[in-house]
Structures are given as structure tokens and as C-alpha cells.
Design an enzyme around this catalytic site. Sequence first.
Site, PDB file in Angstrom:
ATOM      1  CE  LYS A   1      -4.100  -0.640   2.784  1.00  0.00           C
ATOM      2  NZ  LYS A   1      -4.727  -0.232   4.038  1.00  0.00           N
TER       3      LYS A   1
ATOM      4  CG  ASP B   1     -10.171  -0.307   6.223  1.00  0.00           C
ATOM      5  OD1 ASP B   1      -9.196  -0.700   6.893  1.00  0.00           O
ATOM      6  OD2 ASP B   1     -11.163  -1.022   6.004  1.00  0.00           O
TER       7      ASP B   1
ATOM      8  CG  PHE C   1      -0.133  -5.263  -1.998  1.00  0.00           C
ATOM      9  CD1 PHE C   1      -0.244  -4.135  -2.778  1.00  0.00           C
ATOM     10  CD2 PHE C   1      -1.070  -5.447  -0.980  1.00  0.00           C
ATOM     11  CE1 PHE C   1      -1.255  -3.199  -2.561  1.00  0.00           C
ATOM     12  CE2 PHE C   1      -2.081  -4.526  -0.743  1.00  0.00           C
ATOM     13  CZ  PHE C   1      -2.175  -3.397  -1.544  1.00  0.00           C
TER      14      PHE C   1
ATOM     15  CE1 TYR D   1      -7.018 -12.507  -0.021  1.00  0.00           C
ATOM     16  CE2 TYR D   1      -7.088 -10.166   0.487  1.00  0.00           C
ATOM     17  CZ  TYR D   1      -7.219 -11.480   0.886  1.00  0.00           C
ATOM     18  OH  TYR D   1      -7.534 -11.774   2.191  1.00  0.00           O
TER      19      TYR D   1
ATOM     20  CG  HIS E   1      -9.106  -0.628  -4.684  1.00  0.00           C
ATOM     21  ND1 HIS E   1      -8.056  -0.972  -5.488  1.00  0.00           N
ATOM     22  CD2 HIS E   1      -8.810  -1.156  -3.454  1.00  0.00           C
ATOM     23  CE1 HIS E   1      -7.181  -1.693  -4.801  1.00  0.00           C
ATOM     24  NE2 HIS E   1      -7.622  -1.818  -3.562  1.00  0.00           N
ATOM     25  NE  ARG E   2      -4.528   1.426  -1.326  1.00  0.00           N
ATOM     26  CZ  ARG E   2      -4.541   0.136  -1.685  1.00  0.00           C
ATOM     27  NH1 ARG E   2      -3.936  -0.264  -2.779  1.00  0.00           N
ATOM     28  NH2 ARG E   2      -5.174  -0.753  -0.945  1.00  0.00           N
TER      29      ARG E   2
HETATM   30  P1  IMP Z   1      -6.245  -2.687   5.643  1.00  0.00           P
HETATM   31  O1  IMP Z   1      -4.791  -2.361   5.815  1.00  0.00           O
HETATM   32  O2  IMP Z   1      -6.939  -3.041   6.904  1.00  0.00           O
HETATM   33  O3  IMP Z   1      -6.968  -1.650   4.838  1.00  0.00           O
HETATM   34  O4  IMP Z   1      -6.262  -4.045   4.805  1.00  0.00           O
HETATM   35  C1  IMP Z   1      -6.440  -4.072   3.434  1.00  0.00           C
HETATM   36  C2  IMP Z   1      -6.277  -5.504   2.948  1.00  0.00           C
HETATM   37  O5  IMP Z   1      -7.107  -5.664   1.791  1.00  0.00           O
HETATM   38  C3  IMP Z   1      -4.876  -5.803   2.469  1.00  0.00           C
HETATM   39  O6  IMP Z   1      -4.067  -6.324   3.477  1.00  0.00           O
HETATM   40  C4  IMP Z   1      -5.128  -6.809   1.363  1.00  0.00           C
HETATM   41  O7  IMP Z   1      -5.374  -8.076   1.909  1.00  0.00           O
HETATM   42  C5  IMP Z   1      -6.421  -6.330   0.760  1.00  0.00           C
HETATM   43  N1  IMP Z   1      -6.186  -5.362  -0.335  1.00  0.00           N
HETATM   44  C6  IMP Z   1      -6.597  -4.070  -0.370  1.00  0.00           C
HETATM   45  N2  IMP Z   1      -6.195  -3.465  -1.506  1.00  0.00           N
HETATM   46  C7  IMP Z   1      -5.494  -4.397  -2.188  1.00  0.00           C
HETATM   47  C8  IMP Z   1      -4.803  -4.339  -3.436  1.00  0.00           C
HETATM   48  O8  IMP Z   1      -4.729  -3.321  -4.145  1.00  0.00           O
HETATM   49  N3  IMP Z   1      -4.192  -5.491  -3.806  1.00  0.00           N
HETATM   50  C9  IMP Z   1      -4.245  -6.616  -3.065  1.00  0.00           C
HETATM   51  N4  IMP Z   1      -4.854  -6.730  -1.888  1.00  0.00           N
HETATM   52  C10 IMP Z   1      -5.497  -5.607  -1.448  1.00  0.00           C
END
Ligand code: IMP
Length: 203
Positions: free
Chosen positions: A21, A78, A159, A161, A187-188
Amino acid sequence: MVAMKNTEEKVIVVASTNQGKIREFRSMLEPEGYTVKSLADLKDMPEIEENGTTFAENAVIKAQSVTDFYGIEAISDDSGLEIDAFDRQPGVHSARYLGHDTPYSYKNQVILEKMKGIENRTCRYVCAIAWTAPGREPAVFEDTVECEIAYEPRGNNGFGYDPIIWYPPFHKTMAEMTDEEKNSISHRGKAIRKLEAWMDERK
Ligand code: IMP
């Protein structure tokens, strides 16, 4: 992530320890003149409990915790994966799904196994970015990217998935895309552009 007002440079701290991220935030925000740091650069910040039921709630919890602790303007994201055949799981539990420290190579294999024989492979990534500041209502910017669960893992970029997330318009998985390709449709990427547009309006 956290934006710290500074007259010489614009510093943003990503309120996350997820290196994938942080790398994406860097590649999108550094060209805009921000210096991107991670939460690890903020000393003494207590662990933040993400106990919201939506992406937006969790994003606000993270940004507000930093605002409350340091008294500064803050931004956090998130995000997660919703698989339609699994009733939109893992959703807000994406990071914790099958265990927080379980390697994604294993998590992805489990998903592919569970998807065997299932025709509806639609899924989406969701990202909510929250902005907070002392004495202000939080602002939230949310976006999604519609995808499908692939039949096998492909690609080494990205990274989490990404190797099993197939994006039909590019005929590639997210892990087969360059950073620029992924940021242009993700999405991001889309949520960050909404945030940037809003920040530009306020200048
Ligand atoms: P957060 O840090 O609680 O927002 O967790 C987000 C989680 O969603 C990550 O650890 C991944 O498992 C998944 N995720 C979110 N965005 C992506 C992406 O762009 N690629 C792959 N996995 C993602």
C-alpha cells in the site's frame, strides 16, 4: 496516511504497515509533491483497533486516532476484497482473512480451491480514504474496481490478492500490471484522485 502541514514540504504518513500500500501511495503522491512516510515514522502512536463494520468507518477510525493523538490533519485508507460468491467476504476482514500473518500465496490458493465449480467469479476491490482534522467533521472518499477471481495465480507485481484478481478490460491480473496501469484503474488510485481533487478545491 497523515498529512502534516509544513511550510517547506508537504508530508504524508501512510497509517499502515502494509508495504504494498505504502509503495502505491508513494508512486501516486510523490509526483504531486508530497513526501510519503509510513506510520512507523510516527513515534509513540498506540495500536489502532479497526473495529468498524464498513471500510469508511475503519478509515475514519484510523485517521481520527492520529488526529486525536497528534492534534494534526490526518488521512488514512481502509481497503479490501469483496467476493460475490462468498457473500462479499472477506470484505473489511481482508487483511485478517485466514490469519493476519498467513502468506498470501496460501490465502490465494484457498480462495481458488473454494471457487472451484463456482460460475459467478465477480469480485471487487473497495477503498475508502478518510480525512480528519481537529474540530472538523471527517470527509470520506470511496471507490471500487470491478474484477473477477482468476483460475490460477499470475504475475509478480502488486501485493496481497493481486495475483488472483483478473481485470477483464486489460486481460491481466492486477499482479501482471505495471504500477501505472494498476494506479490508473484501481480502487485506491480512483479514491486518491477524488481526495486530491477535493484538496485542490480547498487550496
Ligand atoms: P487494511 O490495511 O486493513 O486496509 O487491509 C487491506 C487488505 O485488503 C490488504 O491487506 C489486502 O489483503 C487487501 N487489499 C486491499 N487493496 C489491495 C490491493 O490493491 N491489492 C491486493 N490486496 C489488497
